[in-house]
Design a protein around this motif. Structure first.
Motif, PDB file in Angstrom:
ATOM      1  N   ILE A   1      -0.061  -0.567   3.679  1.00 48.80           N
ATOM      2  CA  ILE A   1      -1.215  -1.369   3.222  1.00 48.80           C
ATOM      3  C   ILE A   1      -1.718  -2.335   4.374  1.00 48.80           C
ATOM      4  CG2 ILE A   1      -2.553  -3.068   1.712  1.00 48.80           C
ATOM      5  CD1 ILE A   1      -2.444  -0.219   0.566  1.00 48.80           C
ATOM      6  N   ASP A   2      -0.980  -3.421   4.655  1.00 51.42           N
ATOM      7  CA  ASP A   2      -1.107  -4.258   5.715  1.00 51.42           C
ATOM      8  C   ASP A   2      -1.184  -3.610   6.901  1.00 51.42           C
ATOM      9  OD1 ASP A   2      -1.485  -6.274   4.149  1.00 51.42           O
ATOM     10  OD2 ASP A   2       0.722  -7.210   4.242  1.00 51.42           O
TER      11      ASP A   2
ATOM     12  N   LEU B   1      -2.078  -0.254   7.908  1.00 52.77           N
ATOM     13  CA  LEU B   1      -3.186   0.382   8.131  1.00 52.77           C
ATOM     14  C   LEU B   1      -4.519  -0.416   8.254  1.00 52.77           C
ATOM     15  CD1 LEU B   1      -2.446   3.519   6.046  1.00 52.77           C
ATOM     16  CD2 LEU B   1      -3.083   3.272   8.466  1.00 52.77           C
ATOM     17  N   ARG B   2      -4.350  -1.722   7.662  1.00 53.47           N
ATOM     18  CA  ARG B   2      -5.483  -2.591   7.629  1.00 53.47           C
ATOM     19  C   ARG B   2      -5.505  -3.255   9.049  1.00 53.47           C
ATOM     20  NH1 ARG B   2      -4.887  -5.931   2.096  1.00 53.47           N
ATOM     21  NH2 ARG B   2      -6.095  -4.558   0.702  1.00 53.47           N
TER      22      ARG B   2
ATOM     23  N   SER C   1      -6.910  -0.271  11.475  1.00 52.38           N
ATOM     24  CA  SER C   1      -8.325  -0.388  11.283  1.00 52.38           C
ATOM     25  C   SER C   1      -8.794  -1.720  12.002  1.00 52.38           C
ATOM     26  CB  SER C   1      -8.796  -0.416   9.772  1.00 52.38           C
ATOM     27  OG  SER C   1     -10.202  -0.372   9.562  1.00 52.38           O
TER      28      SER C   1
ATOM     29  N   VAL D   1      -9.396   4.600   1.216  1.00 51.55           N
ATOM     30  CA  VAL D   1     -10.075   4.020   2.172  1.00 51.55           C
ATOM     31  C   VAL D   1     -11.060   3.064   1.544  1.00 51.55           C
ATOM     32  CG1 VAL D   1     -11.481   4.335   4.283  1.00 51.55           C
ATOM     33  CG2 VAL D   1      -9.510   5.690   4.061  1.00 51.55           C
TER      34      VAL D   1
ATOM     35  N   HIS E   1      -7.627   0.071  -2.744  1.00 53.49           N
ATOM     36  CA  HIS E   1      -6.290   0.018  -2.036  1.00 53.49           C
ATOM     37  C   HIS E   1      -6.562  -0.541  -0.750  1.00 53.49           C
ATOM     38  CE1 HIS E   1      -4.388   2.739  -5.071  1.00 53.49           C
ATOM     39  NE2 HIS E   1      -5.559   3.486  -4.992  1.00 53.49           N
ATOM     40  N   LEU E   2      -7.014   0.023   0.400  1.00 58.22           N
ATOM     41  CA  LEU E   2      -7.234  -0.347   1.882  1.00 58.22           C
ATOM     42  C   LEU E   2      -8.256  -1.266   1.972  1.00 58.22           C
ATOM     43  CD1 LEU E   2      -5.878   2.747   3.947  1.00 58.22           C
ATOM     44  CD2 LEU E   2      -4.790   0.362   3.527  1.00 58.22           C
TER      45      LEU E   2
ATOM     46  N   LEU F   1     -11.330  -0.852   3.219  1.00 58.30           N
ATOM     47  CA  LEU F   1     -11.814  -1.074   4.453  1.00 58.30           C
ATOM     48  C   LEU F   1     -13.275  -0.690   4.784  1.00 58.30           C
ATOM     49  CD1 LEU F   1      -8.984   0.958   6.283  1.00 58.30           C
ATOM     50  CD2 LEU F   1      -9.248  -1.488   6.102  1.00 58.30           C
TER      51      LEU F   1
END
Length: 190
Positions: free
Chosen positions: A61-62, A64-65, A68, A84, A95-96, A98
């Motif tokens: 999670i962190d 991929l954040r 991004s 996403v 979840h993410l 984004l």
């Protein structure tokens, strides 16, 4: 160009194959430290709740954040779209978080309601073969989100800057143009 495919669940091998056909090296991603070696990532279909739980378990999670935040492109297909999204209809937490979209899970029905169709995609010349399997739907988009495709008036593909999502499974056909579109986004971001 190295493009990762998040390999926690879902159609990983199929995305690796399509990335190769589109001209990139596909890399199976199972650990967060691998993210530093890739130019973009695909989050494949599967089961979004399971993928979300596994992402939390393995620290994605962190990670991929942060990926991004570096404006590295992310392509979410089917369950990957849900992962996403900033908002999931009927759920208190996404979840993410984004992309400025609201998604509805399984909006096209159950497994037996799966179907294939030809879709016009903004930015791709001819229609693309799209496979819908228990597919989500994009219910709302924020002002910075570009709608790329609709099916029966409902949004099934969109882009926001370095983020690309599709309700369908482009990896389950022999048409690599959605992956090629994503690779163009990666080239633009470098």
């Amino acid at each position: 160009m190295k493009i990762g495919v998040l390999a926690l669940q879902g159609a990983v091998a199929e995305h690796i194959r399509m990335l190769g056909l589109a001209g990139a090296e596909g890399v199976v991603i199972k650990r967060t430290e691998q993210l530093q070696d890739i130019d973009g990532i695909v989050i494949p279909g599967g089961e979004s709740t399971t993928i979300g739980k596994l992402m939390r378990t393995y620290g994605f999670i962190d990670a991929l954040r942060e990926f991004s935040a570096q404006k590295k492109p992310i392509f979410g297909t089917c369950a990957g779209l849900i992962v996403v999204a900033d908002r999931i209809a009927g759920q208190p937490e996404a979840h993410l978080q984004l992309m400025d979209i609201t998604v509805a899970r399984n909006a096209f029905g159950r497994q037996r309601e799966s179907f294939e169709t030809e879709l016009a995609i903004d930015g791709i010349d001819e229609k693309v073969r799209a496979v819908f399997i228990r597919a989500p739907l994009i219910e709302e988009v924020g002002p910075g989100v570009q709608v790329l495709s609709t099916y029966n008036g409902q949004i099934v593909a969109a882009r926001e800057g370095h983020l690309l999502v599709a309700s369908f499974h482009p990896e389950l056909t022999d048409d690599c143009r959605m992956h090629a579109y994503f690779l163009e986004m990666v080239k633009e971001s470098r």
